[in-house]
Scaffold this motif. Sequence first.
Motif, PDB file in Angstrom:
ATOM      1  N   VAL A 285     -29.099  59.964  -5.836  1.00 15.41           N
ATOM      2  CA  VAL A 285     -28.430  61.164  -6.290  1.00 15.41           C
ATOM      3  C   VAL A 285     -28.418  60.904  -7.706  1.00 15.41           C
ATOM      4  O   VAL A 285     -28.234  62.189  -8.565  1.00 15.41           O
TER       5      VAL A 285
ATOM      6  N   THR B 136     -21.609  67.354  -1.534  1.00 16.42           N
ATOM      7  CA  THR B 136     -22.482  66.286  -0.757  1.00 16.42           C
ATOM      8  C   THR B 136     -22.666  66.664   0.776  1.00 16.42           C
ATOM      9  O   THR B 136     -21.436  67.300   1.317  1.00 16.42           O
TER      10      THR B 136
ATOM     11  N   HIS C 283     -26.605  58.913  -1.844  1.00 15.87           N
ATOM     12  CA  HIS C 283     -25.729  58.079  -2.773  1.00 15.87           C
ATOM     13  C   HIS C 283     -25.944  56.693  -2.351  1.00 15.87           C
ATOM     14  O   HIS C 283     -25.523  55.520  -3.113  1.00 15.87           O
TER      15      HIS C 283
ATOM     16  N   SER D 192     -20.413  70.632   3.141  1.00 16.11           N
ATOM     17  CA  SER D 192     -19.931  69.633   2.166  1.00 16.11           C
ATOM     18  C   SER D 192     -18.816  70.444   1.830  1.00 16.11           C
ATOM     19  O   SER D 192     -18.182  71.582   2.142  1.00 16.11           O
TER      20      SER D 192
ATOM     21  N   VAL E 251     -25.560  62.900   1.736  1.00 14.55           N
ATOM     22  CA  VAL E 251     -24.784  61.595   1.709  1.00 14.55           C
ATOM     23  C   VAL E 251     -25.657  60.340   1.345  1.00 14.55           C
ATOM     24  O   VAL E 251     -25.270  59.254   0.920  1.00 14.55           O
TER      25      VAL E 251
END
Length: 477
Positions: free
Chosen positions: A227, A123, A215, A113, A212
């Motif tokens: 998230v 992330t 999201h 990240s 990721v």
Amino acid sequence: MSNKRPSLRQAAAILALACCTLGGAHAASTITIVNGNAPNVGFNDPTPLEPVGGNSGRTLGAQRLIAFQHAADIWGRTLNSPVPIRVAASFEPLECNADGAVLGSAGATEVFSDFPKAPMANTWYPGALASKLAGHDLASPGQAHIRARFNSRLGLFPDCLPGSGFYLGLDRKAGEQIDLVAVLLHEMGHGLGFQNFTDEGTGEFFLGTPSVWDHFLVDIRNNKTWVNMKDEERRLSAIGGATLSWNGERVYKAAARVLASKPQLLISGMAAGTASGEHPMGDASFGPQLGQNAVMGELMPVIDQGNGSGLACTPLSAANAMAVRGNIALVDRGACPFVTKARILQNAGARGMVVMENTSDPVSPLGGSDPAVRIPAVRIDKATGERLKSAMHRRSRTSSGVIASLGVDPDKLSGTDWVRRVRMYSPEEYSPGSSVSHYSVDTKPNQLMEPAINADLLHDVVPPHDLTYPLLQDIGW
């Protein structure tokens, strides 16, 4: 976790996903296979074999390696990365018994990240993708981006799915065997990023940082992304049934090109009562596929057991044959394969088959293969079956007053939610290694990244046949 520099966070990935038992031009990427097997085993197994299905290898190990390179080449032609991708791979004994087996497992070896050019801060991204986005290799020295393992005992021993080993050909003619190339494509897909690093069993972010994936995962009951959820909300979302969807633009746009209309079971008729309407169902991998020209008929139960159930595993009695002739037969799951039931009902003159589940499990498709079956078949859950049996309680010998229609809804896509977002696999009971990081099992046609490898996969990862690459594009590929 170790910090290389203040702007970059790196951690060893702790999750390797296990496969369930059983558009436009792209620049090429280089995928290198790192053989992790010792001499005389796995990729180095010297057992002599004849070439098969375009695989020219002369030993078991050579054919395994050629199949792996074939799958790697398919991914290499699809992806666009300046950083060569390294896959540490081996064949080794994995969990299996006479009735089921883990085919393989794979996942990212490291996550990163806050690296240069990261699309989203704070992330986690899998190593191969993070390196592509950064424009240079972020992996630790000597570290592969992906670790992959495959079952070396499959079909070769009596305690590991005997007779159902890997098909090593490259031509998709696996028959009753398991297509190794499809399994390899699936597992490499996980390692490339078709994988969430959040713990779906607890809802906790990996080392307190979202992936990721978090999201893009959205619970359709409240339209809330992972998230933005708390741990307990994520845990419950992972076991919500058909309530978890992928909210990515690339997958959303490609879905209409890839997925077929949603299969539909409608119940009507003078005696249907509260059973009227649409019911959840799973369609069959055998027989004619459901279409807009629905197959309709009165629903009639088969009764051939002392407890009032009907298994239809032997030729029907005269009374049962009279009941189902020209109608749609309702039978219970159990005692024999679904295709056997379908052939027996077809021989008795039934127009279609509805199989009632014998447990409280959620509805799922009917598996099996038999080109002799020419009637459509679907599966319903136990609660729906009991309601339908109750509605038919006052039937005559040839009529129930309950009409079943087996077809499709032209306004809905299979495997999608009410706004056509593709659903993810979120069974009501948490399944480690399968839940969340796969597509739903009711997509049609079957998708590579469902939790089970299906026999009709096309060795493709892009539209118009498959939605794997669009999801990887959503996360940054």
